[in-house]
Design a protein around this motif. Structure first.
Motif, PDB file in Angstrom:
ATOM      1  N   ARG A   1       0.704  -1.002   0.192  1.00 50.18           N
ATOM      2  CA  ARG A   1       0.004   0.083   0.064  1.00 50.18           C
ATOM      3  C   ARG A   1       0.721   1.237   0.069  1.00 50.18           C
ATOM      4  NH1 ARG A   1      -3.875   1.317   5.097  1.00 50.18           N
ATOM      5  NH2 ARG A   1      -4.276   3.596   4.533  1.00 50.18           N
ATOM      6  N   ALA A   2       0.568   2.159  -0.973  1.00 51.65           N
ATOM      7  CA  ALA A   2       1.238   3.243  -0.944  1.00 51.65           C
ATOM      8  C   ALA A   2       1.411   4.153   0.264  1.00 51.65           C
ATOM      9  CB  ALA A   2       0.775   4.383  -2.022  1.00 51.65           C
ATOM     10  N   GLY A   3       2.498   4.602   0.516  1.00 55.67           N
ATOM     11  CA  GLY A   3       2.652   5.729   1.830  1.00 55.67           C
ATOM     12  C   GLY A   3       2.932   4.779   3.223  1.00 55.67           C
ATOM     13  N   ARG A   4       2.927   3.616   3.056  1.00 56.62           N
ATOM     14  CA  ARG A   4       3.154   2.784   4.460  1.00 56.62           C
ATOM     15  C   ARG A   4       4.800   3.083   4.469  1.00 56.62           C
ATOM     16  NH1 ARG A   4      -0.484   2.818   7.388  1.00 56.62           N
ATOM     17  NH2 ARG A   4      -0.593   4.723   6.489  1.00 56.62           N
ATOM     18  N   LEU A   5       5.090   2.865   5.834  1.00 59.52           N
ATOM     19  CA  LEU A   5       6.478   2.980   6.110  1.00 59.52           C
ATOM     20  C   LEU A   5       7.161   1.609   6.334  1.00 59.52           C
ATOM     21  CD1 LEU A   5       5.650   5.370   9.415  1.00 59.52           C
ATOM     22  CD2 LEU A   5       6.724   6.055   7.175  1.00 59.52           C
ATOM     23  N   ARG A   6       8.498   1.751   6.056  1.00 65.39           N
ATOM     24  CA  ARG A   6       9.718   0.518   6.361  1.00 65.39           C
ATOM     25  C   ARG A   6       9.855   0.887   7.891  1.00 65.39           C
ATOM     26  NH1 ARG A   6      14.011   1.751   1.824  1.00 65.39           N
ATOM     27  NH2 ARG A   6      13.261   3.814   2.903  1.00 65.39           N
ATOM     28  N   VAL A   7       9.438   0.038   8.651  1.00 63.55           N
ATOM     29  CA  VAL A   7       9.812   0.009  10.112  1.00 63.55           C
ATOM     30  C   VAL A   7      10.762  -0.871  10.432  1.00 63.55           C
ATOM     31  CG1 VAL A   7       8.797  -0.134  12.247  1.00 63.55           C
ATOM     32  CG2 VAL A   7       7.304   0.892  10.417  1.00 63.55           C
ATOM     33  N   GLY A   8      11.699  -0.348  11.383  1.00 62.74           N
ATOM     34  CA  GLY A   8      12.991  -1.242  11.841  1.00 62.74           C
ATOM     35  C   GLY A   8      12.946  -1.101  13.254  1.00 62.74           C
ATOM     36  N   VAL A   9      12.754  -2.080  13.886  1.00 63.57           N
ATOM     37  CA  VAL A   9      12.614  -2.262  15.575  1.00 63.57           C
ATOM     38  C   VAL A   9      14.003  -2.719  16.002  1.00 63.57           C
ATOM     39  CG1 VAL A   9      11.537  -3.349  17.296  1.00 63.57           C
ATOM     40  CG2 VAL A   9      10.517  -3.049  15.269  1.00 63.57           C
ATOM     41  N   ILE A  10      14.668  -1.620  16.973  1.00 61.94           N
ATOM     42  CA  ILE A  10      15.708  -2.025  17.687  1.00 61.94           C
ATOM     43  C   ILE A  10      15.535  -2.357  19.071  1.00 61.94           C
ATOM     44  CG2 ILE A  10      18.109  -1.157  18.268  1.00 61.94           C
ATOM     45  CD1 ILE A  10      18.063   0.788  15.923  1.00 61.94           C
ATOM     46  N   GLY A  11      15.589  -3.513  19.203  1.00 61.85           N
ATOM     47  CA  GLY A  11      15.125  -4.064  20.640  1.00 61.85           C
ATOM     48  C   GLY A  11      13.852  -4.719  20.560  1.00 61.85           C
ATOM     49  N   ALA A  12      14.011  -5.990  20.482  1.00 56.74           N
ATOM     50  CA  ALA A  12      12.925  -7.096  20.617  1.00 56.74           C
ATOM     51  C   ALA A  12      12.534  -7.586  21.916  1.00 56.74           C
ATOM     52  CB  ALA A  12      13.185  -8.296  19.621  1.00 56.74           C
ATOM     53  N   GLY A  13      12.421  -6.399  22.917  1.00 55.78           N
ATOM     54  CA  GLY A  13      12.052  -7.049  24.536  1.00 55.78           C
ATOM     55  C   GLY A  13      10.481  -7.063  24.049  1.00 55.78           C
ATOM     56  N   LYS A  14       9.900  -7.220  25.452  1.00 55.04           N
ATOM     57  CA  LYS A  14       8.273  -7.235  25.718  1.00 55.04           C
ATOM     58  C   LYS A  14       7.672  -6.252  24.914  1.00 55.04           C
ATOM     59  CE  LYS A  14       8.778 -10.018  29.708  1.00 55.04           C
ATOM     60  NZ  LYS A  14       8.339 -10.149  31.193  1.00 55.04           N
ATOM     61  N   VAL A  15       8.177  -4.816  24.823  1.00 54.50           N
ATOM     62  CA  VAL A  15       7.491  -3.917  24.424  1.00 54.50           C
ATOM     63  C   VAL A  15       7.737  -3.738  22.900  1.00 54.50           C
ATOM     64  CG1 VAL A  15       7.449  -1.409  24.460  1.00 54.50           C
ATOM     65  CG2 VAL A  15       7.775  -2.478  26.317  1.00 54.50           C
ATOM     66  N   GLY A  16       9.238  -3.643  22.343  1.00 50.20           N
ATOM     67  CA  GLY A  16       9.434  -3.464  20.957  1.00 50.20           C
ATOM     68  C   GLY A  16       8.833  -4.543  20.063  1.00 50.20           C
ATOM     69  N   ALA A  17       8.701  -5.820  20.419  1.00 48.23           N
ATOM     70  CA  ALA A  17       8.332  -6.759  19.422  1.00 48.23           C
ATOM     71  C   ALA A  17       6.840  -6.743  19.255  1.00 48.23           C
ATOM     72  CB  ALA A  17       8.530  -8.348  19.931  1.00 48.23           C
ATOM     73  N   VAL A  18       6.129  -6.262  20.389  1.00 47.54           N
ATOM     74  CA  VAL A  18       4.673  -6.159  20.216  1.00 47.54           C
ATOM     75  C   VAL A  18       4.438  -4.964  19.490  1.00 47.54           C
ATOM     76  CG1 VAL A  18       2.821  -5.456  21.721  1.00 47.54           C
ATOM     77  CG2 VAL A  18       4.141  -7.342  22.584  1.00 47.54           C
ATOM     78  N   LEU A  19       5.038  -3.871  19.793  1.00 49.53           N
ATOM     79  CA  LEU A  19       4.532  -2.640  18.957  1.00 49.53           C
ATOM     80  C   LEU A  19       4.949  -2.706  17.557  1.00 49.53           C
ATOM     81  CD1 LEU A  19       5.706   0.434  21.348  1.00 49.53           C
ATOM     82  CD2 LEU A  19       3.511  -0.850  21.199  1.00 49.53           C
ATOM     83  N   GLY A  20       6.292  -3.359  17.284  1.00 51.37           N
ATOM     84  CA  GLY A  20       6.488  -3.762  15.737  1.00 51.37           C
ATOM     85  C   GLY A  20       5.352  -4.726  15.108  1.00 51.37           C
ATOM     86  N   ALA A  21       4.888  -5.495  16.086  1.00 52.81           N
ATOM     87  CA  ALA A  21       3.650  -6.459  15.528  1.00 52.81           C
ATOM     88  C   ALA A  21       2.307  -5.564  15.237  1.00 52.81           C
ATOM     89  CB  ALA A  21       3.436  -7.515  16.420  1.00 52.81           C
ATOM     90  N   ALA A  22       1.978  -4.501  16.136  1.00 53.18           N
ATOM     91  CA  ALA A  22       1.087  -3.522  15.886  1.00 53.18           C
ATOM     92  C   ALA A  22       1.143  -2.877  14.630  1.00 53.18           C
ATOM     93  CB  ALA A  22       1.000  -2.980  17.023  1.00 53.18           C
ATOM     94  N   LEU A  23       2.344  -2.278  14.269  1.00 55.02           N
ATOM     95  CA  LEU A  23       2.731  -1.584  13.231  1.00 55.02           C
ATOM     96  C   LEU A  23       2.518  -2.088  11.958  1.00 55.02           C
ATOM     97  CD1 LEU A  23       5.418   0.692  14.653  1.00 55.02           C
ATOM     98  CD2 LEU A  23       3.329   1.544  14.063  1.00 55.02           C
ATOM     99  N   ARG A  24       2.934  -3.526  12.186  1.00 57.52           N
ATOM    100  CA  ARG A  24       2.735  -4.512  10.924  1.00 57.52           C
ATOM    101  C   ARG A  24       1.342  -4.577  10.618  1.00 57.52           C
ATOM    102  NH1 ARG A  24       5.420 -10.601  10.831  1.00 57.52           N
ATOM    103  NH2 ARG A  24       6.128 -10.332   8.596  1.00 57.52           N
ATOM    104  N   SER A  25       0.567  -4.744  11.768  1.00 60.09           N
ATOM    105  CA  SER A  25      -0.965  -4.988  11.562  1.00 60.09           C
ATOM    106  C   SER A  25      -1.366  -3.781  11.008  1.00 60.09           C
ATOM    107  CB  SER A  25      -1.639  -5.153  12.943  1.00 60.09           C
ATOM    108  OG  SER A  25      -1.176  -6.401  13.425  1.00 60.09           O
TER     109      SER A  25
END
Length: 328
Positions: free
Chosen positions: A24-48
């Protein structure tokens, strides 16, 4: 309401690939530094939200497993690689290493103009990201006020989560939009008030765990087989009432001026404390035994409760004096 976030630096739509992102146009390429309990979950939320998670930095075995479970197919990369390939870099690392990480990447020339850089620390605002701003990137602070398990169930809990956001005024809509896309509710925290904001959350959340654990320990010591079952309804009702009604929900011996009951509590807890300190094998040079902090905690909280009850005119002068004498 802020508009959905568009990628400020990508050369066109983020293509789907290992990160499992949308085209989809305009979506971001997201990089997550820190796959702790917060980072992995927020990364998954942004992916959703149809952003493309293009890489994740995960050092420990637990974080790698968490990344595999919550961000399947996303490559594990070094921080420099993540920054190079991302429109939005999410920094979900401990407070004490955040500044060093940001400065280290800046010294390598990693940050670039227009890039979004968001951290999840409650303690810091965007000041800790000054090296990011100096490189022309956009600093954001988005702190989820939630206790994370690091499991997929956290994604549903984000729908009821408030985020403390801070950013330069012109960039606040970007921070707010990111939070909304993850299902949360943004609340703006002034930059200069971030530490007090975080102290309030820590006091209310972390110390609540300590309080409940102390109460359960005393009940267990006197033979209650399932203290959590006994405490659960009481603590949940007290918390709900406090959040709805504030200090008017206060009950108990201090609020009604019952100095005799408070004195008996102090006497019983002092006796318990004495038994702990005189336990066989316990020397004066040994560190505190688990639980001998309870008397001090009780007295400190009772004194604070007394001060608030007095300010609310709940007590007569003689009642306040008697309670003050008991509590010391």
């Amino acid at each position: 309401m802020p508009e959905p976030v568009n990628g400020p630096t990508s050369n066109g739509p983020a293509s789907s690939g290992a990160g499992g992102g949308s085209s989809r146009a305009g979506r971001l390429r997201v990089g997550v530094i820190g796959a702790g309990k917060v980072g992995a979950v927020l990364g998954a939320a942004l992916r959703s939200a149809e952003h493309q998670v293009s890489g994740v930095a995960a050092v420990s075995e637990a974080s790698r497993e968490r990344a595999e479970n919550l961000l399947p197919g996303v490559p594990v990369l070094e921080p420099g690689e993540i920054v190079a390939g991302s429109d939005l870099v999410l920094l979900a690392v401990p407070d004490d290493v955040l500044g060093e990480l940001v400065s280290g990447l800046a010294s390598l020339g990693a940050w670039r103009p227009g890039q979004l850089v968001a951290h999840t620390s409650g303690r810091f605002g965007v000041g800790v990201l000054d090296p990011v701003r100096a490189a022309g990137a956009i600093p954001l602070a988005i702190h989820p006020a939630m206790a994370f398990s690091g499991l997929s169930l956290d994604l549903g809990r984000l729908q009821d989560c408030v985020f403390g956001v801070s950013a330069d005024p012109a960039m606040l809509p970007i921070a707010q939009a990111l939070v909304i896309e993850m299902g949360g509710e943004p609340v703006v925290i002034p930059e200069e008030q971030r530490v007090l904001y975080h102290a309030a959350l820590a006091h209310g959340s972390n110390h609540l765990v300590t309080l409940a654990s102390q109460a359960a320990q005393v009940l267990r010591e006197i033979g209650v087989a399932d203290p959590e079952r006994l405490l659960g309804p009481l603590l949940r009702a007290s918390l709900d009432n406090a959040l709805v009604s504030g200090e008017s929900a206060l009950t108990g011996p201090v609020s009604r001026g019952d100095a005799g009951t408070v004195a008996s509590h102090r006497e019983a807890l002092t006796g318990r404390d004495r038994l702990l300190r005189n336990a066989p094998g316990r020397g004066d040079d040994q560190p505190g035994a688990p639980g001998d902090d309870i008397l001090d905690s009780y007295l400190s909280m009772a004194r604070a409760t007394l001060q608030r009850a007095v300010r609310q005119d709940r007590l007569r002068a003689d009642q306040a004096t008697a309670l003050g004498d008991v509590l010391g």
